[in-house]
Design an enzyme around this catalytic site. Structure first.
Site, PDB file in Angstrom:
ATOM      1  N   ASP A  17       5.281   5.461   6.756  1.00  0.00           N
ATOM      2  CA  ASP A  17       5.483   4.172   7.445  1.00  0.00           C
ATOM      3  C   ASP A  17       4.925   2.953   6.705  1.00  0.00           C
ATOM      4  O   ASP A  17       4.248   2.105   7.308  1.00  0.00           O
ATOM      5  CB  ASP A  17       4.877   4.236   8.860  1.00  0.00           C
ATOM      6  CG  ASP A  17       5.524   5.318   9.717  1.00  0.00           C
ATOM      7  OD1 ASP A  17       6.375   6.052   9.204  1.00  0.00           O
ATOM      8  OD2 ASP A  17       5.151   5.425  10.901  1.00  0.00           O
ATOM      9  N   ASP A  56       9.109   4.483  10.766  1.00  0.00           N
ATOM     10  CA  ASP A  56       9.193   4.284  12.205  1.00  0.00           C
ATOM     11  C   ASP A  56      10.490   3.500  12.413  1.00  0.00           C
ATOM     12  O   ASP A  56      10.717   2.470  11.754  1.00  0.00           O
ATOM     13  CB  ASP A  56       7.963   3.449  12.620  1.00  0.00           C
ATOM     14  CG  ASP A  56       7.387   3.847  13.964  1.00  0.00           C
ATOM     15  OD1 ASP A  56       7.577   4.996  14.402  1.00  0.00           O
ATOM     16  OD2 ASP A  56       6.717   2.988  14.581  1.00  0.00           O
ATOM     17  N   HIS A  58      12.580   2.400  15.523  1.00  0.00           N
ATOM     18  CA  HIS A  58      12.719   2.369  16.977  1.00  0.00           C
ATOM     19  C   HIS A  58      13.934   1.577  17.436  1.00  0.00           C
ATOM     20  O   HIS A  58      14.258   0.529  16.851  1.00  0.00           O
ATOM     21  CB  HIS A  58      11.499   1.691  17.601  1.00  0.00           C
ATOM     22  CG  HIS A  58      10.205   2.424  17.436  1.00  0.00           C
ATOM     23  ND1 HIS A  58      10.053   3.761  17.724  1.00  0.00           N
ATOM     24  CD2 HIS A  58       8.968   1.991  17.043  1.00  0.00           C
ATOM     25  CE1 HIS A  58       8.788   4.110  17.515  1.00  0.00           C
ATOM     26  NE2 HIS A  58       8.115   3.062  17.080  1.00  0.00           N
ATOM     27  N   SER A  64       7.521   2.560  23.831  1.00  0.00           N
ATOM     28  CA  SER A  64       6.152   2.272  23.383  1.00  0.00           C
ATOM     29  C   SER A  64       5.890   0.772  23.254  1.00  0.00           C
ATOM     30  O   SER A  64       4.767   0.381  22.933  1.00  0.00           O
ATOM     31  CB  SER A  64       5.861   2.956  22.040  1.00  0.00           C
ATOM     32  OG  SER A  64       6.457   2.244  20.966  1.00  0.00           O
ATOM     33  N   HIS A  91       7.724  -3.378  17.326  1.00  0.00           N
ATOM     34  CA  HIS A  91       7.580  -3.149  15.882  1.00  0.00           C
ATOM     35  C   HIS A  91       8.667  -2.199  15.389  1.00  0.00           C
ATOM     36  O   HIS A  91       9.175  -1.366  16.142  1.00  0.00           O
ATOM     37  CB  HIS A  91       6.187  -2.558  15.560  1.00  0.00           C
ATOM     38  CG  HIS A  91       5.981  -1.202  16.152  1.00  0.00           C
ATOM     39  ND1 HIS A  91       5.577  -1.004  17.451  1.00  0.00           N
ATOM     40  CD2 HIS A  91       6.159   0.044  15.630  1.00  0.00           C
ATOM     41  CE1 HIS A  91       5.507   0.283  17.702  1.00  0.00           C
ATOM     42  NE2 HIS A  91       5.871   0.947  16.625  1.00  0.00           N
ATOM     43  N   LYS A 116      12.043   8.330  12.245  1.00  0.00           N
ATOM     44  CA  LYS A 116      11.540   8.931  13.492  1.00  0.00           C
ATOM     45  C   LYS A 116      11.240   7.836  14.491  1.00  0.00           C
ATOM     46  O   LYS A 116      11.236   6.655  14.144  1.00  0.00           O
ATOM     47  CB  LYS A 116      10.313   9.789  13.193  1.00  0.00           C
ATOM     48  CG  LYS A 116       9.372   9.068  12.230  1.00  0.00           C
ATOM     49  CD  LYS A 116       8.075   8.794  12.754  1.00  0.00           C
ATOM     50  CE  LYS A 116       7.187   8.059  11.811  1.00  0.00           C
ATOM     51  NZ  LYS A 116       6.307   7.163  12.536  1.00  0.00           N
ATOM     52  N   GLU A 123       7.360   8.510  22.950  1.00  0.00           N
ATOM     53  CA  GLU A 123       6.572   8.063  21.797  1.00  0.00           C
ATOM     54  C   GLU A 123       6.472   9.239  20.835  1.00  0.00           C
ATOM     55  O   GLU A 123       6.307  10.388  21.241  1.00  0.00           O
ATOM     56  CB  GLU A 123       5.175   7.634  22.267  1.00  0.00           C
ATOM     57  CG  GLU A 123       4.222   7.239  21.145  1.00  0.00           C
ATOM     58  CD  GLU A 123       4.659   6.001  20.356  1.00  0.00           C
ATOM     59  OE1 GLU A 123       5.744   6.039  19.758  1.00  0.00           O
ATOM     60  OE2 GLU A 123       3.881   5.024  20.326  1.00  0.00           O
ATOM     61  N   ALA A 156      -0.336   4.605  10.005  1.00  0.00           N
ATOM     62  CA  ALA A 156      -1.737   4.285  10.109  1.00  0.00           C
ATOM     63  C   ALA A 156      -2.530   5.596  10.215  1.00  0.00           C
ATOM     64  O   ALA A 156      -2.070   6.532  10.856  1.00  0.00           O
ATOM     65  CB  ALA A 156      -1.979   3.432  11.366  1.00  0.00           C
ATOM     66  N   CYS A 160       0.216   7.757  12.867  1.00  0.00           N
ATOM     67  CA  CYS A 160       1.295   8.521  12.247  1.00  0.00           C
ATOM     68  C   CYS A 160       0.812   9.390  11.095  1.00  0.00           C
ATOM     69  O   CYS A 160       1.353  10.475  10.875  1.00  0.00           O
ATOM     70  CB  CYS A 160       2.410   7.582  11.826  1.00  0.00           C
ATOM     71  SG  CYS A 160       3.244   6.884  13.284  1.00  0.00           S
TER      72      CYS A 160
END
Ligand code: VGL
Ligand code: ZN
Length: 219
Positions: A17, A56, A58, A64, A91, A116, A123, A156, A160
């Protein structure tokens, strides 16, 4: 004619990420997150790793995001799927600038990208599963590519990276976490240290090599 037969790299470097929203200026900026980019670029340039990047990714209505919970603020808690879960600033929305890899990341060295966090109602932090139960096929990909061990770096540490390390171990890969090339959020002071302790307790080797060359000597 002289031919060289270098074996394909059997160590995967998984970059978690490294996306604009997790970098300085992003909506969920991880403190000092950009400091890892020169290190991971150097590691990729060695040519010794099979490089995987996760992102990431989304949908805008992801569960989330605090914005999708009336009355809630980022970093509040909410019950999602029966579990207390931290809510985030919006985000890494698919196809937005915030979801792109940081411009300083040398994308030309990435062999494969796994997305993902696409399931709107669950989440999921790990690169190995989307929505917890649905594999992203990263585990199968690593097995079929002949990968024998995994090194994880990225953002982070306490979300993740932690989840990806623990799932790599659960897939049976000896796994190192390259802490010099990870940064965390530490929403609660001590979260990063606790995440490192949990990764080590699960069997991960914490590596603090300050350069890519010294990383290579340790994994
Ligand atoms: C992450 C919080 C929310 C991460 C992703 O990449 O660590 N953290 N979504
Ligand atoms: Zn996310």
């Amino acid at each position: 004619m002289i031919s060289s037969h270098l074996p394909p790299p059997d160590t995967a470097l998984i970059l978690v990420d490294i996306q604009n929203d997790f970098l300085p200026g992003g909506s969920l900026a991880v403190p000092d997150g950009d400091a890892i980019i020169p290190l991971v670029n150097e590691a990729m340039a060695l040519g010794a790793f099979h490089v995987i990047a996760t992102r990431d990714w989304h949908p805008a209505n992801h569960c989330s995001f605090a914005a999708n919970h009336p009355g809630k603020e980022p970093f509040d808690s909410a019950i999602i799927g029966g579990l207390p879960t931290t809510l985030w600033p919006t985000h890494c929305v698919q196809n937005t600038y915030g979801a792109e890899f940081g411009p300083a990341l040398d994308q030309s060295r990435i062999d494969y990208v796994f997305s993902k966090g696409m399931g709107e109602d669950v989440e999921s932090f790990s690169g190995f599963y989307d929505a917890r139960r649905k594999p992203t096929l990263l585990g199968e990909y690593l097995r079929e590519t002949g990968i024998r061990q995994v090194v994880v770096a990225g953002l982070a540490t306490d979300y993740c990276v932690r989840a990806t390390v623990i799932d790599a171990l659960s897939y049976g890969f000896p796994t190192s976490v390259w802490l010099s090339a990870c940064r965390g959020i530490d929403a609660q002071a001590g979260d990063i240290d606790r995440a490192v302790a949990e990764m080590e307790a699960a069997g991960a080797v914490a590596v603090r090599a300050r350069s890519a060359v010294s990383l290579l000597a340790l994994v």
